[in-house]
Design a protein around this motif. Structure first.
Motif, PDB file in Angstrom:
ATOM      1  N   THR A  92      25.269 -13.553  29.022  1.00  8.88           N
ATOM      2  CA  THR A  92      25.397 -12.545  30.071  1.00  8.88           C
ATOM      3  C   THR A  92      26.189 -11.345  29.560  1.00  8.88           C
ATOM      4  O   THR A  92      25.832 -10.190  29.802  1.00  8.88           O
ATOM      5  CB  THR A  92      26.082 -13.149  31.316  1.00  8.88           C
ATOM      6  OG1 THR A  92      25.282 -14.210  31.803  1.00  8.88           O
ATOM      7  CG2 THR A  92      26.257 -12.113  32.399  1.00  8.88           C
TER       8      THR A  92
ATOM      9  N   ASP B  70      18.646 -12.019  33.732  1.00  7.66           N
ATOM     10  CA  ASP B  70      19.732 -12.949  33.431  1.00  7.66           C
ATOM     11  C   ASP B  70      19.460 -14.241  34.196  1.00  7.66           C
ATOM     12  O   ASP B  70      19.736 -14.316  35.387  1.00  7.66           O
ATOM     13  CB  ASP B  70      21.081 -12.336  33.848  1.00  7.66           C
ATOM     14  CG  ASP B  70      22.252 -13.212  33.397  1.00  7.66           C
ATOM     15  OD1 ASP B  70      22.001 -14.279  32.810  1.00  7.66           O
ATOM     16  OD2 ASP B  70      23.402 -12.811  33.643  1.00  7.66           O
ATOM     17  N   GLU B  71      18.908 -15.212  33.502  1.00  6.80           N
ATOM     18  CA  GLU B  71      18.559 -16.484  34.136  1.00  6.80           C
ATOM     19  C   GLU B  71      17.826 -16.237  35.453  1.00  6.80           C
ATOM     20  O   GLU B  71      18.268 -16.704  36.504  1.00  6.80           O
ATOM     21  CB  GLU B  71      19.820 -17.318  34.430  1.00  6.80           C
ATOM     22  CG  GLU B  71      20.810 -17.318  33.298  1.00  6.80           C
ATOM     23  CD  GLU B  71      20.910 -18.671  32.611  1.00  6.80           C
ATOM     24  OE1 GLU B  71      20.027 -19.519  32.821  1.00  6.80           O
ATOM     25  OE2 GLU B  71      21.876 -18.844  31.830  1.00  6.80           O
TER      26      GLU B  71
HETATM   27 MG   LIG Z   1      25.399 -16.226  32.111  1.00 13.20          MG
END
Ligand SMILES: [Mg+2]
Ligand SMILES: Nc1ncnc2c1ncn2[C@@H]1O[C@H](COP(=O)(O)OP(=O)(O)O)[C@@H](O)[C@H]1O
Lengths: 772, 252
Positions: free
Chosen positions: B48, B170-171
């Motif tokens: 991240t 992000d995911e």
């Molecule tokens: Mg993360």
């Protein structure tokens, strides 16, 4: 553990904690002082009136007095315990000199008095009965307080030399609101000066049973004893003695209550912000099985500590200020029975303040109950309101920019949250505008009309003299012939009779003459024009239950007249109970007369007053501006101070609350702020969004405040003023100040504080809030 | 090959003097025009942080990032915001919508910033994107009235409103069940097929397997790279096996 938590929290938010603490201290100090003052006051007033053996009933009388019939009445009436008919030797203020000053400008009726044993005693500042010897002059306390006289001053009255031997407490006339002041001299000095003044009798009675005052008044009215002057009674003396300090005590307590509200708001916003920040931790505490009460106690601990500390400090402060606060009261009335209770009562007041803070926090923490651990951990702080997705729609907007739209949307979606802030702004505006408007209204030249004095430059009063009508006519003649006078009128007040709603016959003071040239302010109707009309003062209209257009019957000593009520006006003079008519009543005895004049050059009023005072020594000449200034100067000064203080407090409150509100908002909005920043909104965009929110809230709050001040505030100020007998009251303040300067100042201070509160908030690594 | 992103020697440290930690420890990465890359790594490896650095949301302590030929360190806060709004799209792990706006308003939000008064045109575009994502009927709904998968698809529509050069994710399926995740990933594949570059970070091999290139990350540094070629919608299991095998070999 609590200690550590409190310490961490306080260190993290030093400024806010300190500000909140200061407000708690101030609130506690104000309430405690108010309580102490009230306790002292009520004890002291009663103690003074007890020691002075204040009369239960008093009739002022100018003219001949038949002592024999008075004696007969007093001995035959079983209600009377004691009576006296003292002589008040009224001497023109210009003939009093005290040290380097004279009383020439005094609007009080100044005169000499000799001590009578048994009742109505004038007391020394030690509370002892004064026994003056020749050459000693005892001066009313009011002249010590305003700096006119000092102990040991050389003095002279009508040319006779005195030494200021001391100051006196007068249980009837201590207050500046009482319009006469008694100087105490020896019998010898009094007799020597008798020819230099005019005598007015104060016919006083003490009753065996003070509760029988009503019955006694009726008996007196029936007796045929002198009645052509004001009558006063024990409850009124008590009121006059208590009113100024009582008002101060009420004011202190009221400002204390207001400050408590401010403290509560500070607490509310900081607490909400803190809960917002700690949402997850609270969830964790719940998840690991801590009980609600335990969690609450952790948050309560800080505020309990602050409340306790603030309450104690406030109480301490009130004790420190006790001496100066009570000094004036002690000087005018001495110690009362309530003095010992003071510290205890003020401790009670301070405790109440502290308790209210703790209760409020405990109540606010109730919201923990609604918080489920799972929800707190998964989603962070809950939404305030879900119903926000409609209106205004971004997708339907044509004109507004996206930042403006987002700002409006946010306020619309969270109305309740923003309403608190708008209410604070409205309250601050109200608080600043009402006293300011009241002050500028009272300070305006037209204000005398509210008091029952027509708008004029010069007033010449003929009172306590023989042959009032002839003397008044002479003055009127002189005024008519004077080229400096633009217009003039002479009015004579006579005591006539009417019946009250219960059917009892009562006396009515009617001012006869032409009431059209210098009209006072009519709350309803118009001045009397023909001989068949009469106008009533507001107090009389209420007492007699008459309104414009009603008929009433007047008896003038020889015949009955059926009159029509032409209007109702405000009057603060002569106890507020007067009437105006334009018929002649030659049979009735004149009580007093007054001539009013408008000058070609109003700035020379003082000079004209002096000229007429010399030409007509029996008349009391006053320049109206000076008259209003002196009668109201104390009140006007305190209203002015109150106005300045209110504006300052309102500005400070607006700034502080705005700052705290912004901090809370930013804590609450961390996540949405992070989202829009990630989407490419800059800090400038965010500032614009927050500015739109603030402007909306400020605009609504300030407008509501101004509106409320203009309506509710005006009625409130009006209610206070009309209760003294004035006509319907209207603010005549400077609109530039009311509608522009004050709102602008408030908006500025609030905006500035919001800006400071928001500063740096956007820069704090917003990405962290996305990682959550 | 033309590059959208060229990043070299990125360093990011967290913590005070006592407990300093390098979360990014000299990471270098390139992203070509229209390329689809995935960064794989265990939780806490710095994925991240890397994504936020590449998109200009957070400044690295060292290294250099060029985005579309511009040095990010030379740009101010405002210019970075402009760049994010006009050239980048974002899809987060948690659905990140403003609660007080309905879905449609959320989708057009950033686009409206530069096109004042063109709400009608933008709404039409948003509706056609949502149509393609199979959520056309949700436009007027509240954020709280739709499922996580639908919200995430709306989030992708939002990311596409300004025709970005690259979409960062992000995911993006981290909070979804597998069928909802499948819908989102299929959508990303189509976007890529349409020529938009994509940079995903994930710890899930099934997500990373859609990328043309997978970068493996551990303790703030790339430890390996796998080239899978373009995913055309078939043969996913083989790609997943390859990624998983690589991970196992690296001990991730
Ligand atoms: Mg993360
Ligand atoms: N603001 C921060 N302050 C301190 N440490 C941080 C901060 N943000 C992230 N970290 C740490 O950096 C490391 C990498 O975080 P992150 O990039 O979120 O990892 P990933 O996305 O791979 O799970 C983690 O150990 C995390 O605790």
């Amino acid at each position: 553990m609590y200690y550590r938590i409190i310490k961490d929290d306080v260190l993290k938010s030093k400024g806010v904690t300190l500000a909140t603490l200061l407000f708690i201290v101030a609130a506690a100090a104000l309430v405690a002082s108010g309580a102490a003052l009230a306790a002292q006051l009520f004890g002291a007033v009663d103690a003074l009136m007890e020691a002075a053996r204040t009369p239960h009933f008093m009739q002022m009388h100018a003219g001949e007095l038949d002592r024999a019939s008075l004696e007969r009445f007093a001995s035959l009436n079983e209600l009377v315990e004691d009576y006296s008919a003292g002589e008040f030797l009224n001497i023109s203020g210009a003939r009093f000199s005290l040290g380097s000053k004279t009383l020439a400008d005094s609007v009080q009726d100044n005169g000499l008095w000799t001590q009578k044993a048994g009742m109505d005693l004038l007391l020394s500042l030690d509370g002892e009965m004064i026994r003056p010897v020749d050459g000693e002059l005892y001066v009313p306390l009011a002249y010590l307080k305003d700096g006119t006289a000092a102990l040991g001053d050389e003095a002279s009255v009508a040319g006779r030399r005195f030494r200021v031997a001391g100051f006196l407490r007068d249980s009837q006339m201590n207050s500046p609101l009482a319009s006469s002041k008694r100087f105490l001299v020896s019998e010898g000095d009094f007799e020597a000066l008798r020819a230099d003044g005019s005598v007015e009798y104060l016919i006083s009675f003490r009753l065996k049973d003070p509760a029988a005052l009503g019955a006694f008044e009726a008996a007196y009215a029936e007796s045929g004893l002198p009645a052509n002057g004001p009558t006063l009674s024990y409850p009124l003396f008590r009121l006059i003695n208590a009113v100024s300090d009582g008002l101060l005590a009420a004011l202190l307590t009221l400002s204390g209550a207001l400050t408590v509200c401010i403290s509560l708001l500070c607490v509310r916003f900081t607490l909400l912000a803190k809960i917002e920040e700690d949402y997850r931790e609270i969830g964790v505490m719940k998840a690991i099985g801590l009980r609600l009460a335990t969690i609450k106690r952790i948050y309560l601990a800080k505020y309990a500590a602050m409340a306790a500390l603030g309450g104690a400090a406030g109480w301490g402060l009130s004790l420190a200020f006790r001496r100066p606060l009570l000094a004036g009261l002690k000087q005018s009335m001495g110690e009362g029975a309530g003095a010992g209770l003071g510290p205890a009562l003020s401790a009670l007041g301070a405790s109440l303040v502290a308790l209210s803070i703790v209760c409020y926090v405990s109540l606010a923490l109730g919201r923990f109950r609604r918080l489920s651990a799972a929800e707190a951990l998964r989603f962070g702080a809950p939404a305030d309101a879900r119903a926000g997705a409609n209106r205004p729609r971004l997708s339907r907007s044509r004109v507004l920019g996206v930042n403006t739209l987002l700002g409006i949307k946010d306020v619309w979606a969270r109305k309740r949250l923003y309403a608190v802030m708008a209410i604070v702004m409205a309250a601050a505006t109200f608080m600043a505008v009402v006293p300011t408007s009241l002050y500028s209204t009272m300070a305006s030249p037209g204000f005398s009309a509210y008091m029952g004095v027509g708008e004029c430059d010069l007033r010449l009063g003929v009172q306590q003299a023989e042959d009032i009508p002839a003397r008044a006519a002479a003055i009127a003649e002189a005024l008519r012939a004077d080229p400096a006078v633009l217009s003039s009128v002479a009015l004579t007040t006579k005591a006539l009779w009417t019946t009250d709603p219960s059917g009892a016959r009562i006396r009515l003071k009617v001012e006869l003459g032409d009431h059209r040239s210098f009209p006072v302010l009519y709350s309803d109707g118009v001045p009397p024009t023909g001989p068949g009309e009469i106008a009533l003062s507001a107090m009389n209209a209420a007492d007699l239950r008459k309104a414009t257009g009603d008929a009433m019957v007047i008896y003038d000593g020889s015949s009955y007249r059926k009159l029509r009520v032409s209007g109702v006006y405000g009057d603060l003079t002569n106890g507020g109970k007067t009437a105006k008519a334009s018929f002649e009543a030659p049979e009735a005895e004149a009580m007093w007369a007054a001539a009013y004049a408008k000058l070609r050059d109003p700035s020379r009023a003082a000079e004209a007053a002096e000229r007429y005072a010399t030409a007509f020594p029996y008349a009391k000449a006053s320049d109206i501006g000076e008259f209003v200034r002196q009668t109201f100067s104390a009140t006007l000064d305190s209203v002015k101070t109150a106005a300045y203080a209110s504006v300052a407090v309102a500005l400070a409150v607006a700034a502080l609350i705005s700052y705290l509100f912004m901090r809370m908002l930013i804590a609450k909005d961390r996540r949405p702020v992070a989202i829009v920043k990630a989407l490419g909104f800059s800090e400038a965009d965010l500032s614009a969004q927050f500015a739109v929110r603030s402007i909306l809230v400020l605009a609504v709050g300030v407008s509501v405040g101004v509106l409320a001040a203009d309506t509710l505030g005006e009625s409130l100020a009006g209610a206070a003023i009309t209760s003294f007998g004035a006509a319907a009251f209207r603010f005549t303040g400077d609109p530039l100040v009311t509608y522009l300067a004050i709102p602008a100042g408030l908006v500025l201070s609030s905006a500035l504080a919001s800006y400071v509160g928001a500063r740096g908030a956007g820069r704090a690594a917003f990405v962290d809030h996305l990682k959550e | 090959m033309q590059h959208i992103i060229r990043a070299e020697g990125l360093i990011k440290t967290y913590g005070g003097v006592a407990a300093r930690r390098r979360v990014l420890d000299g990471v270098s990465v390139d992203l070509g025009r229209g390329e689809f890359i995935a960064v794989m790594g265990p939780s806490g490896s710095g994925k991240t942080t890397l994504l936020f650095a590449l998109s200009g949301m957070d400044r690295p302590d060292g290294g250099r990032i060029e985005f579309d030929g511009q040095d990010l360190s030379s740009l101010g806060e405002r210019a970075l915001a402009d760049l994010r709004r006009k050239r980048m799209g974002f899809v987060f792990q948690q659905p990140s919508m403003l609660k007080h706006l309905n879905i449609l308003d959320n989708v057009i939000l950033a686009a409206l910033h530069d096109r004042r008064g063109q709400a009608a045109r933008l709404s039409a575009k948003a509706r056609s994107l949502m149509e393609g994502a199979g959520i056309a009927e949700l436009a007027e709904r509240d954020v709280s009235q739709v499922s996580g998968g639908q919200l995430q698809r709306a989030g992708i529509c939002r990311a596409l409103m300004n025709d970005p050069l690259v979409v960062f994710g992000d995911e993006p399926t981290g909070a979804l069940n597998s069928s909802a995740a499948e819908g989102v990933l299929e959508m990303l594949r189509k976007i890529h097929a349409g020529g938009t570059a994509i940079a995903l970070v994930s710890h899930d091999a099934r997500v990373a397997a859609r990328a043309e290139r997978v970068l493996f990350m551990r303790d703030g540094a790339f430890v390996a790279e796998e080239r899978l070629g373009t995913f055309a919608g078939t043969g996913l299991e083989g790609r997943v096996d390859a990624v998983t095998a690589h991970m196992r070999a690296l001990g991730i």
